[in-house]
Motif scaffolding. Structure first.
Motif, short mmCIF file in Angstrom:
data_model
loop_
_atom_site.label_atom_id
_atom_site.label_comp_id
_atom_site.label_asym_id
_atom_site.label_seq_id
_atom_site.Cartn_x
_atom_site.Cartn_y
_atom_site.Cartn_z
N ALA A 15 0.81 -1.22 0.00
CA ALA A 15 0.00 0.00 0.00
C ALA A 15 0.85 1.27 0.00
CB ALA A 15 -0.97 -0.01 1.18
N THR A 20 -0.63 6.97 -6.85
CA THR A 20 -2.02 7.41 -6.74
C THR A 20 -2.85 7.05 -7.97
OG1 THR A 20 -1.41 9.62 -7.49
CG2 THR A 20 -1.54 9.27 -5.10
N LEU A 23 -3.77 3.36 -7.61
CA LEU A 23 -4.75 3.20 -6.54
C LEU A 23 -6.12 3.67 -7.00
CD1 LEU A 23 -5.56 2.51 -3.64
CD2 LEU A 23 -4.85 4.83 -2.99
N LEU A 50 -4.87 1.56 2.61
CA LEU A 50 -3.59 2.24 2.79
C LEU A 50 -2.81 1.77 4.02
CD1 LEU A 50 -4.62 5.86 1.77
CD2 LEU A 50 -3.50 4.09 0.38
#
Length: 155
Positions: A15, A20, A23, A50
């Motif tokens: 994580a 970004t 994700l 996360l």
């Protein structure tokens, strides 16, 4: 059926190391499948994506020069020991090609002999049974969908 110019590649990230953009794409796929497709409004973001010990797995392929995420799952290392697999999903246009099984094999290779649990949508219990999971409790309903707890232990 969608045609990809390169085969799907299994990718994995802790994580804290996940960029970004990736994700966002993983969360978008999960929302597309679990919230929109299954018509199940629920809080997809549960605070665990996360965590330091969370690993994200996904399969990506190239199409028209762009990388697209086809399937994903999340592997949690539980504080009390053992692992939890969740958020397993495949894009609708990529189903039926064994992508979910490839992700499960990758995650379970990391779990090794460790104890692993998951809460399966009841309709998917046979999918998880192919990876050594057995029903480990009573069925329950979560967000309007029947589920069953499952467990996998290696001697």
């Amino acid at each position: 059926m969608t045609v990809y110019t390169t085969g799907a590649t299994v990718r994995r990230s802790w994580a804290p190391d996940l960029d970004t953009g990736t994700l966002y794409a993983l969360l978008a796929l999960r929302t597309e499948v679990f919230v929109v497709e299954q018509n199940c409004p629920y809080q997809e973001l549960d605070g665990r994506d996360l965590e330091q010990r969370t690993r994200h797995y996904w399969l990506a392929a190239e199409r028209d020069g762009e990388i697209e995420i086809l399937a994903t799952l999340r592997l949690l290392k539980e504080a009390g020991g053992g692992y939890r697999i969740g958020r397993v999903c495949t894009r609708r246009d990529a189903r039926g090609r064994g992508l979910g099984h490839r992700l499960m094999e990758a995650a379970l290779a990391e779990v090794g002999d460790g104890h692993c649990v998951l809460d399966a949508q009841q309709a998917q219990a046979a999918f998880y049974a192919r990876h050594g999971f057995v029903v480990a409790g009573e069925p329950f309903t979560e967000d309007g969908i029947p589920h069953v707890p499952m467990s996998r232990s290696r001697p």
